[in-house]
Design a protein around this motif. Sequence first.
Motif, PDB file in Angstrom:
ATOM      1  N   THR A  99     100.172 140.989  -9.351  1.00 61.14           N
ATOM      2  CA  THR A  99      99.109 141.573  -8.547  1.00 61.14           C
ATOM      3  C   THR A  99      98.385 142.611  -9.386  1.00 61.14           C
ATOM      4  O   THR A  99      98.999 143.334 -10.177  1.00 61.14           O
ATOM      5  CB  THR A  99      99.628 142.246  -7.266  1.00 61.14           C
ATOM      6  OG1 THR A  99     100.721 143.105  -7.586  1.00 61.14           O
ATOM      7  CG2 THR A  99     100.033 141.240  -6.232  1.00 61.14           C
ATOM      8  N   LEU A 118     104.201 140.788  -2.988  1.00 59.79           N
ATOM      9  CA  LEU A 118     104.206 139.810  -4.076  1.00 59.79           C
ATOM     10  C   LEU A 118     105.471 138.962  -4.053  1.00 59.79           C
ATOM     11  O   LEU A 118     105.421 137.732  -4.160  1.00 59.79           O
ATOM     12  CB  LEU A 118     104.088 140.547  -5.414  1.00 59.79           C
ATOM     13  CG  LEU A 118     104.046 139.694  -6.678  1.00 59.79           C
ATOM     14  CD1 LEU A 118     102.858 138.738  -6.655  1.00 59.79           C
ATOM     15  CD2 LEU A 118     103.972 140.585  -7.910  1.00 59.79           C
ATOM     16  N   SER A 149     103.816 143.546 -11.099  1.00 63.16           N
ATOM     17  CA  SER A 149     103.305 144.115  -9.859  1.00 63.16           C
ATOM     18  C   SER A 149     102.494 145.369 -10.158  1.00 63.16           C
ATOM     19  O   SER A 149     103.044 146.385 -10.590  1.00 63.16           O
ATOM     20  CB  SER A 149     104.467 144.447  -8.912  1.00 63.16           C
ATOM     21  OG  SER A 149     104.001 145.020  -7.712  1.00 63.16           O
ATOM     22  N   ASP A 153      95.013 140.066  -1.116  1.00 64.42           N
ATOM     23  CA  ASP A 153      95.818 140.734  -0.100  1.00 64.42           C
ATOM     24  C   ASP A 153      95.356 142.180  -0.009  1.00 64.42           C
ATOM     25  O   ASP A 153      94.468 142.603  -0.763  1.00 64.42           O
ATOM     26  CB  ASP A 153      97.312 140.646  -0.442  1.00 64.42           C
ATOM     27  CG  ASP A 153      98.168 140.445   0.802  1.00 64.42           C
ATOM     28  OD1 ASP A 153      97.834 141.054   1.839  1.00 64.42           O
ATOM     29  OD2 ASP A 153      99.143 139.684   0.730  1.00 64.42           O
ATOM     30  N   THR A 158      96.110 138.611  -6.253  1.00 68.67           N
ATOM     31  CA  THR A 158      97.436 138.048  -6.503  1.00 68.67           C
ATOM     32  C   THR A 158      97.302 136.760  -7.307  1.00 68.67           C
ATOM     33  O   THR A 158      96.530 135.873  -6.938  1.00 68.67           O
ATOM     34  CB  THR A 158      98.176 137.764  -5.188  1.00 68.67           C
ATOM     35  OG1 THR A 158      98.285 138.971  -4.437  1.00 68.67           O
ATOM     36  CG2 THR A 158      99.576 137.219  -5.458  1.00 68.67           C
ATOM     37  N   THR A 208      99.307 133.497  -9.125  1.00 76.25           N
ATOM     38  CA  THR A 208     100.511 132.665  -9.158  1.00 76.25           C
ATOM     39  C   THR A 208     100.262 131.499 -10.097  1.00 76.25           C
ATOM     40  O   THR A 208      99.252 130.801  -9.966  1.00 76.25           O
ATOM     41  CB  THR A 208     100.856 132.118  -7.756  1.00 76.25           C
ATOM     42  OG1 THR A 208     100.948 133.194  -6.831  1.00 76.25           O
ATOM     43  CG2 THR A 208     102.171 131.353  -7.786  1.00 76.25           C
TER      44      THR A 208
END
Length: 295
Positions: A140, A38, A111, A195, A255, A257
Amino acid sequence: MADAMQVFDRALVRCRRDRAAAGIGRVAPVLEAGAALLLDRLDDISRRFHRALDIGGRGAVAPALRARGVETVVSMDLSAPMARGAGGLPLAADEEWLPFATGSFDLVVASLSLHWVNDLPGALLQIRRAMAPDGLFLATLPALGTLQPLREALGRAETALRDGLSPRVSPFPELRDGAALLQRAGFAMPVADRDRLDLRYRSPMALIADLRAAGESNAVQARDPRVPPRAMFPLALGALPLEEGVLAMPLELLTLTGWAPAPDQPKPARRGSADARLADALGTVERKAGERAGG
């Protein structure tokens, strides 16, 4: 929140994280690998961050942020013992009821920590409000497919031994849910991608031990409160596929963002304002829908 929103038993989540805090080092390699995937995104950003919020990092996030030059890191966790050992300024607080003023942080990192939240859209909205303009949010979550072999094995075993089955593994989001969640919470330039951490265990019991050590045991409200049949877990774990004596159990990661809105951020062009054709850029011929080449 309405009863319909109560998917997880938050008191049980807190209790299990309290118990796991003293031995969290057992799963530090997994948590650190997830945090590294991350936080690698920070290496592609030229700006510097000064005030960061680490949500549920369990000792894997705060030290990595400080190593990257972030001066102030607040480590927040639902569990007070877990917060004390997380490596930042400790704060025991609930992700569903954030205690921060507007604009408190220019970086928020979560995370592998938001998957036990009942109202995830509401939590993301509160996170965005706690961020300064042009602040960055990174998160994540375990994605759909995580622990799927275990989910299926437990379902088959319980169905064989009991009339019906109950949820034994937490529900996880799909990739397509990610960007929509960020947009709904008001983040700018939202991105959701996928991911994977390829985890391997010497035995199924080693997997179960890691889940307990991380405080990740089942906390779904709809779980069966009865003691499971004695044969259920041996039957389920014995059915998990081993390759050369090793159990592969990938951790699929969603993930997220997003940026807190700011006036000087880049904005998408107005629809229809392009002055060049995509076909020209690709060096191809533009055709109408249903038109065949050479027709």
